[in-house]
Motif scaffolding. Structure first.
Motif, PDB file in Angstrom:
ATOM      1  N   GLY A  65      10.335   0.528  13.733  1.00 51.78           N
ATOM      2  CA  GLY A  65       8.980   0.691  14.259  1.00 51.78           C
ATOM      3  C   GLY A  65       8.733  -0.350  15.307  1.00 51.78           C
ATOM      4  N   SER A  66       7.505  -0.541  15.657  1.00 56.90           N
ATOM      5  CA  SER A  66       7.202  -1.548  16.663  1.00 56.90           C
ATOM      6  C   SER A  66       7.420  -2.925  16.071  1.00 56.90           C
ATOM      7  N   PRO A  67       7.844  -3.863  16.914  1.00 59.45           N
ATOM      8  CA  PRO A  67       8.096  -5.185  16.359  1.00 59.45           C
ATOM      9  C   PRO A  67       6.810  -5.792  15.803  1.00 59.45           C
ATOM     10  N   ALA A  68       6.966  -6.459  14.696  1.00 59.92           N
ATOM     11  CA  ALA A  68       5.776  -7.042  14.064  1.00 59.92           C
ATOM     12  C   ALA A  68       5.415  -8.340  14.741  1.00 59.92           C
ATOM     13  N   THR A  69       4.188  -8.720  14.610  1.00 62.11           N
ATOM     14  CA  THR A  69       3.820 -10.072  14.993  1.00 62.11           C
ATOM     15  C   THR A  69       4.337 -10.967  13.890  1.00 62.11           C
ATOM     16  N   PHE A  70       4.312 -12.214  14.130  1.00 60.33           N
ATOM     17  CA  PHE A  70       4.898 -13.135  13.185  1.00 60.33           C
ATOM     18  C   PHE A  70       3.849 -14.184  12.839  1.00 60.33           C
ATOM     19  N   PRO A  71       2.784 -13.755  12.112  1.00 59.80           N
ATOM     20  CA  PRO A  71       1.679 -14.652  11.910  1.00 59.80           C
ATOM     21  C   PRO A  71       2.061 -15.940  11.206  1.00 59.80           C
ATOM     22  N   LEU A 170       7.638   8.944   0.188  1.00 58.75           N
ATOM     23  CA  LEU A 170       6.597   8.368   1.052  1.00 58.75           C
ATOM     24  C   LEU A 170       6.630   6.848   0.989  1.00 58.75           C
ATOM     25  N   ASP A 171       6.190   6.227   2.054  1.00 54.98           N
ATOM     26  CA  ASP A 171       5.971   4.790   1.980  1.00 54.98           C
ATOM     27  C   ASP A 171       4.567   4.621   1.464  1.00 54.98           C
ATOM     28  N   ALA A 172       4.429   3.741   0.471  1.00 52.80           N
ATOM     29  CA  ALA A 172       3.097   3.595  -0.143  1.00 52.80           C
ATOM     30  C   ALA A 172       2.071   3.132   0.881  1.00 52.80           C
ATOM     31  N   ASP A 173       2.549   2.415   1.924  1.00 52.51           N
ATOM     32  CA  ASP A 173       1.615   1.960   2.956  1.00 52.51           C
ATOM     33  C   ASP A 173       1.573   2.933   4.127  1.00 52.51           C
ATOM     34  N   LEU A 174       2.139   4.115   3.941  1.00 54.01           N
ATOM     35  CA  LEU A 174       2.123   5.184   4.949  1.00 54.01           C
ATOM     36  C   LEU A 174       2.822   4.797   6.239  1.00 54.01           C
ATOM     37  N   ASP A 175       3.723   3.863   6.176  1.00 59.26           N
ATOM     38  CA  ASP A 175       4.359   3.405   7.404  1.00 59.26           C
ATOM     39  C   ASP A 175       5.796   3.018   7.081  1.00 59.26           C
ATOM     40  N   SER A 176       6.732   3.554   7.856  1.00 63.15           N
ATOM     41  CA  SER A 176       8.129   3.238   7.569  1.00 63.15           C
ATOM     42  C   SER A 176       8.562   1.958   8.269  1.00 63.15           C
ATOM     43  N   PHE A 177       7.650   1.376   8.964  1.00 64.12           N
ATOM     44  CA  PHE A 177       7.934   0.161   9.700  1.00 64.12           C
ATOM     45  C   PHE A 177       8.396  -0.961   8.765  1.00 64.12           C
ATOM     46  N   VAL A 178       9.441  -1.663   9.181  1.00 63.73           N
ATOM     47  CA  VAL A 178       9.956  -2.777   8.387  1.00 63.73           C
ATOM     48  C   VAL A 178       9.627  -4.068   9.125  1.00 63.73           C
ATOM     49  N   PRO A 179       8.858  -4.948   8.514  1.00 61.12           N
ATOM     50  CA  PRO A 179       8.512  -6.185   9.227  1.00 61.12           C
ATOM     51  C   PRO A 179       9.763  -6.907   9.711  1.00 61.12           C
ATOM     52  N   THR A 467      -4.550  17.473  -0.275  1.00 66.03           N
ATOM     53  CA  THR A 467      -4.472  16.700   0.969  1.00 66.03           C
ATOM     54  C   THR A 467      -3.516  15.528   0.870  1.00 66.03           C
ATOM     55  N   ASP A 468      -2.637  15.490   1.841  1.00 65.73           N
ATOM     56  CA  ASP A 468      -1.653  14.429   1.979  1.00 65.73           C
ATOM     57  C   ASP A 468      -2.387  13.131   2.343  1.00 65.73           C
ATOM     58  N   PRO A 469      -1.973  11.997   1.781  1.00 60.88           N
ATOM     59  CA  PRO A 469      -2.683  10.741   2.101  1.00 60.88           C
ATOM     60  C   PRO A 469      -2.716  10.420   3.594  1.00 60.88           C
ATOM     61  N   ARG A 470      -1.728  10.923   4.344  1.00 60.31           N
ATOM     62  CA  ARG A 470      -1.740  10.630   5.789  1.00 60.31           C
ATOM     63  C   ARG A 470      -2.897  11.305   6.487  1.00 60.31           C
ATOM     64  N   MET A 471      -3.473  12.303   5.826  1.00 60.71           N
ATOM     65  CA  MET A 471      -4.646  12.986   6.386  1.00 60.71           C
ATOM     66  C   MET A 471      -5.922  12.524   5.673  1.00 60.71           C
ATOM     67  N   TYR A 477      -2.973   1.336   2.649  1.00 61.01           N
ATOM     68  CA  TYR A 477      -2.978   1.657   1.221  1.00 61.01           C
ATOM     69  C   TYR A 477      -4.343   2.232   0.839  1.00 61.01           C
ATOM     70  N   PRO A 478      -4.393   2.978  -0.247  1.00 65.56           N
ATOM     71  CA  PRO A 478      -5.706   3.472  -0.683  1.00 65.56           C
ATOM     72  C   PRO A 478      -6.567   2.341  -1.217  1.00 65.56           C
ATOM     73  N   THR A 479      -5.953   1.206  -1.444  1.00 67.84           N
ATOM     74  CA  THR A 479      -6.639   0.096  -2.109  1.00 67.84           C
ATOM     75  C   THR A 479      -7.218  -0.925  -1.140  1.00 67.84           C
ATOM     76  N   ASP A 480      -7.074  -0.694   0.147  1.00 69.42           N
ATOM     77  CA  ASP A 480      -7.452  -1.741   1.107  1.00 69.42           C
ATOM     78  C   ASP A 480      -8.914  -2.143   1.012  1.00 69.42           C
ATOM     79  N   VAL A 481      -9.739  -1.249   0.531  1.00 74.02           N
ATOM     80  CA  VAL A 481     -11.159  -1.552   0.398  1.00 74.02           C
ATOM     81  C   VAL A 481     -11.374  -2.802  -0.469  1.00 74.02           C
ATOM     82  N   ALA A 482     -10.475  -3.064  -1.378  1.00 74.35           N
ATOM     83  CA  ALA A 482     -10.642  -4.210  -2.283  1.00 74.35           C
ATOM     84  C   ALA A 482     -10.442  -5.542  -1.576  1.00 74.35           C
ATOM     85  N   ARG A 483      -9.831  -5.470  -0.403  1.00 76.01           N
ATOM     86  CA  ARG A 483      -9.578  -6.729   0.314  1.00 76.01           C
ATOM     87  C   ARG A 483     -10.872  -7.402   0.740  1.00 76.01           C
TER      88      ARG A 483
END
Ligand SMILES: Cc1ncc(C[n+]2csc(CCOP(=O)(O)OP(=O)(O)O)c2C)c(N)n1
Ligand SMILES: [Mg+2]
Length: 1040
Positions: A65-71, A170-179, A467-471, A477-483
């Motif tokens: 995927g796109s290169p990650a930032t490196f915080p 599926l990737d649980a975070d809906l993204d196949s990107f690897v940091p 409905t697929d989670p991507r839609m 994640y479905p849990t991001d609201v907890a952040r």
């Protein structure tokens, strides 16, 4: 050879103790300070971070995927060690190793002289002959910084590559990107300027990791292996966003420490037995009722042991009462295997011929609530479990559970939530999609709403209906609201039962340690369709091909335990046979059940409130007036500041003086009437809680229940709590700006006990519609569905005052349309008609025109021998209207709530002379009286007020109509014709009048918007309908 061997004598550990700041705010501050010294550190940091622009590699079949930032590094993490050293050096040069001291000293000299950058410090004392060259030591420092960053990268981003999906699709975070900063292939070491050769070098571990256990150093290879195993296997941890170092450390310790996930064979056997129950329960239902909907748990059977672990662990830590809220999926299983509802009571619900014994319409089996006190087998302690009944409306129960939990904590004096806790179960699609989840999270840390931490469990089957989670969501994640509330989120592959159990026990401990929310995300699948009748292959063909191949978790786990010798195949089979037998026997008994008692499904019993049959103890209501000395005492407290040296605002002093004046004159305005109602109930031991936006002062600045010291910050005083030494406590609390969440919360609060007056006030009545779901699904229908009474009071400011379409109407028509009294049935006027009518209704709707009326209806709410929701349309301008006052005479002992206030002026003296009888409700009464007086029509026109609109006071309306038998009957309202009360009262008037006399409508014409935004238009329409009201020829010649 390891680094330690290269420079064995060095005081390496102290130098490399981790000092990375976890607190991002603190970090940001430091970064901004750091910008002041770019000349000092800039080049070193830049050099360290340079040349790390590395491509992302394919890994485990994931595409790049796109290169990650490196915080952790580029944003400062990689440099933070240096920053730490620098700030520590600034504070005290002795506190850092002398090599750093010399580095910074030199750097500052050079920075001020503008010369070249200094070299990074050597950890080798300069005076000593050294085997390590300067470049070598510099590399050594850099490598350590790199390893620190690497560890931090796993802590922050390891979950992105964790193997969470049991289906492996599926990737649980809906993204196949690897940091790019995770070492998923050897060549990614280059990101840190490390090489394969470094893998066997030893590195000092920072204090922000526990992967070393008792060891301070590990080889890079082992570091990566342990990080992988903690962060990238079946558990994915999201917690590094938490702004609290202690909390982050706690989590790291719980998961990183080697060997933490060890289970005794006893624990494994218990886990297997629980899985057997969970799975065989669903199998049993599927076998017996193959074509019935039950929203089975298949694909997430592990939820049962998961919930049981949270409960066991919490019970171990002192919890005695657990309140659960959950949706449809797996609910029957939870009732059977967590709450331990008798199986036959569950099975008999599948019998279509079962008759309901209780009044009410009932509900489907997977919505009913339950309450059970039992012994927790694991801890041998008493525990009370309740599952709150809920509607289909997903997540609507969340705030209700929280309110009930808060109330239970309050009644037990459990301010820290050490005895009572809540667990909320969610579906993945609903958790992400429903706004009330967010509203509920925002209550979690507010002093008057916190339940001191909730454990959230998400049944993340990676689908919502079809409905697929991507839609279905935009967040990873479905849990991001907890952040938003800094809740840690533990994702876990539900096909790894031991990982699930471990995560759940940590979640329970977290809640007990920090009293904050935590989320367990059970990443699972749904073996069948949305319900058992649905065909999932229509929409998810590939996923379901994989699901059909998927070995059930029970088999996988049993095979594992058999292979390792923890159980034998025979024991496993016996366990299954045993539970199947239990189900069969219960099924046999269930066939004898012919009657369903919904009251056996109560989630909140009120011991002692009803008689043994669950009926009210009487069908009477005592009078609601109170002794004059009590009125005076409350009035005096309401007019004073009970604390010494407490300086209130001068404007408020004026208000209090005004109150004192009224008390002297034995009169009350709206605010005082409310004071008297609340205060007198508190005296009688009734807890009162008023919640809503700005209720402490009152939106219209009339209430002032919380006084604020003008000179001492945050010093407040609630005079209502200074009435009597042994009074019940009064809670008044400004809420978050939420209606759905807060009304749900208060409804739950009111559910816990009948001996409390719980009120929710809308800022303006107009805003209640954002809480419509609570009103429709719980308040108006709750008793019919779940036989549970609830005495919640809604205060809804209402009235056409030219304030525009959104500050005018509390939509009375909607409440009235949902009232269940029959418009066409001529009632039987028994002696207890007034009370039994209240008993039969689904809620009470009133529109008080006087303070005394408001006072009485609030008191009646508690003095009634049963509970009904009470909807009160409350005034705005009447709060200060000089005519809208009541005398003590209308509130003293012997007086009570008047459902109808008849005309008592000149017209009432000679009713036969009266040409028109106007019925009205609420504020318009004052407009009508004024107009009548200006037209001099006091003798010709009588005006009668309905204080209680629903249930409709048929008896009193009949009396009034008969008294003015020669008069034309008019209904006058200030609302538009298609709104307000007309559609409700009109057929009821027809019924009571036997259709012999018309009831003419006077009011505003039908409209789309509830009020005009134009003040002039408002006044013109007011004048127009008042003219009609007193035009005695207006209806001449008209037929009805
Ligand atoms: C507020 C609301 N909107 C829509 C529905 C209809 N509905 C019932 S279940 C469901 C899917 C729920 O998906 P999820 O939350 O992932 O739970 P799952 O069924 O997958 O366990 C929907 C949309 C509902 N019950 N409530
Ligand atoms: Mg789902």
């Amino acid at each position: 050879m390891g680094l330690a061997a290269d420079c064995p004598e060095e005081p390496y550990p102290s130098l490399f103790e981790d000092t990375l700041p976890s607190d991002s705010r603190e970090f940001a501050e430091r970064m901004s300070q750091l910008r002041l010294v770019p000349a000092l550190l800039g080049a070193q940091v830049t050099r360290f971070l340079a040349a790390r622009d590395i491509s992302v590699f394919n890994w485990r079949g994931r595409s790049s995927g796109s290169p990650a930032t490196f915080p952790g590094s580029r944003g400062g993490g990689g440099s933070s060690y240096m920053e730490e050293m620098y700030f520590a050096w600034l504070e005290n040069p002795q506190s850092v190793h002398k090599s750093w001291d010399s580095f910074f000293r030199k750097a500052s000299e050079e920075a001020s002289s503008g010369s070249a950058q200094p070299q990074l410090p050597s950890v080798i004392p300069e005076s000593r002959p050294t085997v390590c060259s300067r470049t070598k030591t510099s590399k050594l420092v850099e490598d350590h910084l790199a390893v620190q960053s690497l560890i931090r990268a796993y802590q922050i981003r390891g979950h992105h590559v964790a193997q969470l999906d049991p289906l492996g699709i599926l990737d649980a975070d809906l993204d196949s990107f690897v940091p790019s900063d995770l070492i998923t292939t050897i060549d990614k070491l280059a990101f840190y300027d490390l090489r394969e050769a470094d893998l066997d070098k030893e590195f000092q571990l920072p204090t922000t990791t526990f992967i070393g256990g008792s060891e301070n150093t590990l080889s890079l290879r082992e570091i990566i292996r342990r990080l992988e195993s903690t962060y990238c296997q079946h558990i994915g941890l999201e917690f590094m966003f938490i702004n609290d170092v202690e909390q982050c450390q706690w989590i790291r310790q719980k998961f990183e420490t080697p060997g933490v996930m060890q289970f005794s064979s006893e624990e494994k056997r218990t886990l297997l037995a629980r899985l057997v129950r969970s799975m065989r329960f669903e199998d049993f239902l599927a076998r017996k009722w193959s074509s019935e909907k039950r929203f089975g748990l298949e694909g997430c059977e592990v939820m049962i042991p998961a919930l049981k672990t949270i409960i066991d662990k919490s019970s171990e830590m002192g919890i005695e009462n657990v309140i659960l809220g959950m949706p449809h999926r797996g609910r029957l299983n939870v009732l059977a295997n967590v709450i331990r509802k008798d199986l036959e009571q569950i099975f008999c619900q599948f019998d279509p011929k079962l008759e309901a014994a209780d009044e009410g319409s009932g509900d489907v089996k997977y919505h009913l609530g339950m309450y059970h006190e039992r012994i927790n087998r694991v801890t041998n302690r008493n525990i009370t479990l309740s599952l709150v009944a809920n509607p289909s409306h997903l997540e609507a129960v969340d705030p209700v559970v929280q309110g009930k939990t808060k109330a239970e904590q309050f009644y037990r004096g459990d301010a820290q939530g050490k005895k009572v806790m809540s667990i909320l179960v969610h579906g993945d699609a609903a958790f992400a999609g429903q706004g009330v989840v967010y509203e509920t999270f925002h209550l979690s840390d507010l002093p008057s709403y916190t339940t001191n931490g909730t454990v959230h469990v998400v049944v993340n089957n990676q689908i919502g209906f079809t409905t697929d989670p991507r839609m279905a969501r935009s967040s990873p994640y479905p849990t991001d609201v907890a952040r938003v509330v800094n809740a840690p989120i533990f994702h876990v592959n539900a096909d790894d039962p031991e990982a699930v159990i471990y995560v759940c026990s940590v979640a329970a401990e977290w809640r007990n340690t920090f009293n904050k929310d935590v989320v367990v995300d059970l990443v699972c699948y749904r073996r069948r369709g949305h319900n058992e009748m649905d065909e999932p292959m229509f929409t998810q063909p590939l996923m379901y091909k994989q699901i059909h191949r998927q070995v059930p978790v029970l088999k996988k786990y049993a095979d594992k335990l058999i292979a390792e010798g923890t159980v034998t195949l025979q024991e496993f089979e016996e366990e299954i046979a045993k539970y199947d037998r239990i189900c069969e026997e219960a099924y046999g008994r269930s066939k004898d059940k012919k009657i369903l008692h919904i009251k056996h499904w109560l989630d909140s019993p009120w011991p002692g409130f009803f008689n043994m049959d669950g009926e009210p103890k009487s069908m009477t209501c005592p009078t609601t007036g109170i002794p004059e000395d009590v009125l005076t005492h409350i009035g005096n407290v309401a007019s004073s500041v009970p604390l010494e040296d407490f300086k209130i605002h001068t404007g408020l002093s004026r208000i209090l003086r005004g109150r004192a004046d009224m008390i002297k004159k034995r009169t009350v305005d709206w605010a005082l009437a409310e004071y008297m109602a609340f205060g007198s109930l508190l005296k009688e031991g009734i807890h009162v809680r008023l919640s809503g936006q700005d209720v402490e002062r009152g939106t219209f600045s009339h209430r002032h229940h919380v006084l604020h010291d003008q000179e001492v910050d945050r010093r407040t005083c609630v005079p209502m709590n200074h009435l009597w030494p042994d009074q019940a406590p009064y809670t008044v609390c400004n809420s978050s700006l939420s209606e759905y969440g807060v009304l749900g919360f208060e409804l739950g609060y009111a559910m816990a006990s009948p001996n409390a007056l719980v009120l929710w006030e809308a800022q303006f009545g107009d805003f209640h519609n954002t809480a419509q779901c609570i009103i429709d699904q719980f308040i108006s229908t709750g008793q019919a569905k779940w036989v549970r009474h609830n005495g919640i009071v809604l205060l809804l400011p209402h009235g056409m005052e030219g304030m525009g379409p959104e500050h005018s109407s509390a939509r009375p028509e909607r409440f009235l349309q949902m009232s269940n009294d029959d418009s066409d049935a001529y009632p039987v006027f028994t002696e207890d008609f007034e009370v039994s009518q209240l008993y039969d209704c689904n809620w009470i709707v009133v529109n008080c025109s006087t303070p005394a009326s408001y006072f009485h209806v609030l008191r009646r709410q508690i003095l009634l021998p049963f509970r009904k929701p009470l909807i009160i349309f409350t005034p705005k301008s009447l709060l200060r209207h000089p005519e809208a006052r009541s005398s003590f005479d209308q509130m003293v002992s012997g007086t009570s709530f008047q459902r109808v206030i008849p005309e008592d002026g000149a017209a009432a003296q000679a009713p036969e002379q009266v040409r028109r009888l106007i019925f009205c409700t609420g504020k318009v009464y004052y407009d009508l009286v004024k107009e009548r007086s200006s037209q001099g029509l006091e003798e010709q026109v009588a005006i009668t007020r309905l204080e209680q609109i629903s249930p409709f006071p048929f008896d009193l309306i009949k009396q009034e109509a008969e008294r003015y038998s020669g008069a034309e009957l008019v209904w006058c309202q200030e609302e538009h014709k298609n709104m307000g009360y007309y559609d409700y009262i009109s057929p009821r008037f027809m019924t009571i009048l036997g259709r012999t006399r018309p009831i003419w409508y006077v009011g505003r014409d039908p409209a789309a918007a509830p009020a005009t935004g134009n003040r002039n238009a408002h006044l013109v329409s007011l004048k127009k309908f008042l003219d009609t009201a007193f035009n005695l020829q207006a209806f001449e010649g008209k037929t009805f």
